[in-house]
Scaffold this active site. Structure first.
Site, PDB file in Angstrom:
ATOM      1  N   CYS A 167       2.151   4.489  -0.122  1.00  0.00           N
ATOM      2  CA  CYS A 167       1.229   4.186   1.169  1.00  0.00           C
ATOM      3  C   CYS A 167       0.445   5.222   1.379  1.00  0.00           C
ATOM      4  O   CYS A 167       0.934   6.431   1.650  1.00  0.00           O
ATOM      5  CB  CYS A 167       2.161   3.713   2.364  1.00  0.00           C
ATOM      6  SG  CYS A 167       1.367   3.435   3.861  1.00  0.00           S
ATOM      7  N   CYS A 170      -5.910   0.423   4.904  1.00  0.00           N
ATOM      8  CA  CYS A 170      -4.927   0.684   3.632  1.00  0.00           C
ATOM      9  C   CYS A 170      -5.496   1.692   3.012  1.00  0.00           C
ATOM     10  O   CYS A 170      -6.595   1.632   1.980  1.00  0.00           O
ATOM     11  CB  CYS A 170      -5.256  -0.679   2.961  1.00  0.00           C
ATOM     12  SG  CYS A 170      -3.787  -0.487   1.609  1.00  0.00           S
TER      13      CYS A 170
HETATM   14  N1  API Z   1       1.879  -2.671   1.741  1.00  0.00           N
HETATM   15  C1  API Z   1       1.723  -1.877   0.608  1.00  0.00           C
HETATM   16  C2  API Z   1       2.205  -0.614   0.717  1.00  0.00           C
HETATM   17  C3  API Z   1       1.372  -0.053   1.861  1.00  0.00           C
HETATM   18  C4  API Z   1      -0.018   0.383   1.449  1.00  0.00           C
HETATM   19  C5  API Z   1      -0.926   0.883   2.664  1.00  0.00           C
HETATM   20  N2  API Z   1      -0.463   0.717   3.887  1.00  0.00           N
HETATM   21  C6  API Z   1      -1.588   2.201   2.159  1.00  0.00           C
HETATM   22  O1  API Z   1      -1.939   2.868   3.245  1.00  0.00           O
HETATM   23  O2  API Z   1      -1.586   2.468   0.974  1.00  0.00           O
HETATM   24  C7  API Z   1       2.534  -2.753  -0.621  1.00  0.00           C
HETATM   25  O3  API Z   1       3.514  -3.092  -0.446  1.00  0.00           O
HETATM   26  O4  API Z   1       1.855  -2.614  -1.620  1.00  0.00           O
END
Ligand code: API
Length: 257
Positions: free
Chosen positions: A74, A198
């Protein structure tokens, strides 16, 4: 037994943060993690992050999606964890830590955190989308009506459809603003809804736009629902190295349950 929880957010991607250096948190209790992330019955967040000790590095990061399952890297969470480690006095203005996708360098100045991301060299260019992994899997496609489309329905169709199926992917919808600026909206796996930002997603978008020659810059601005992030990189023979994700990471509150 009462436990102290913190909340941080990075451009609206928000996280419950726990200082787990004493290893007191029950990592196997998926239901409890999902409860803590629940926006009605719990604290409410897109994910939950543990700060843990590491034998050689400043700390270790463990990340869980809002569904309670441990997940891949993340980017915004990593940036928030650096801010949290600074708040706790674990680091000063720079960090080297381990996450599920390997080792990360980071710097913090005021509330701006710069996080080095994985090198990326496996980029799939398909007819109407690009797929790549920036620590988490990302599907990237253009969306002309980016301000007014049903992202939850459209995002879920892609996330659960072929070739991703149950394992899934994150889904990023992009609209070009200028040679170095793009608007991005993201449907996140494990949240199963749009998030306001994200980090691994905007990193994927920046690289995908360069691969598609939509930009010839190597420092890209990504406008997301929750604010603005920058991604910079060097390109060598189709490989993207020295990739950095940059933006604010802010303390929200500290509480006990
Ligand atoms: N939900 C994503 C992980 C968190 C990604 C996101 N919150 C970031 O800032 O990179 C997954 O399961 O692939």
């Amino acid at each position: 037994m009462q436990q102290t929880f913190y909340k941080y957010q990075g451009t609206g991607n928000d996280f419950v943060m726990i200082d787990n250096r004493q290893q007191t948190f029950n990592k196997k209790d998926t239901k409890h993690i999902a409860f803590l992330c629940d926006r009605r019955f719990g604290i409410g967040a897109d994910g939950l992050i543990l700060l843990e000790n590491h034998p050689d590095l400043d700390f270790k990061m463990v990340y869980y999606n809002a569904d309670g399952n441990e997940s891949t890297m993340c980017g915004n969470g990593g940036r928030c964890l650096v801010a949290f480690a600074n708040y706790l006095g674990v680091i000063k203005d720079k960090a080297v830590f381990e996450a599920i996708d390997g080792l990360h360098h980071a710097t913090i100045e005021n509330d701006i955190v710069k996080l080095q991301m994985l090198d990326v060299d496996a980029i799939e260019k398909h007819e109407n989308y690009v797929f790549l992994n920036t620590g988490s899997p990302h599907h990237v496609q253009f969306e002309d009506f980016i301000n007014d489309f049903d992202i939850k329905t459209k995002g879920a169709e892609i996330r659960y459809g072929e070739p991703y199926n149950e394992a899934g992917t994150n889904v990023n919808f992009v609209k070009k603003i200028s040679n170095d600026t793009f608007r991005v909206r993201t449907y996140e796996r494990g949240v199963e809804d749009e998030t306001l930002s994200c980090g691994t997603g905007v990193t994927a978008v920046a690289i995908a736009m360069h691969v598609l020659k939509e930009t010839n810059e190597n420092c890209i601005t990504l406008k997301v629902e929750g604010g603005e992030l920058k991604v910079s990189f060097d390109v060598q023979d189709g490989s993207y190295k020295n990739v950095w994700l940059m933006g604010p990471a802010n303390f929200v509150y500290k509480g006990t349950i």
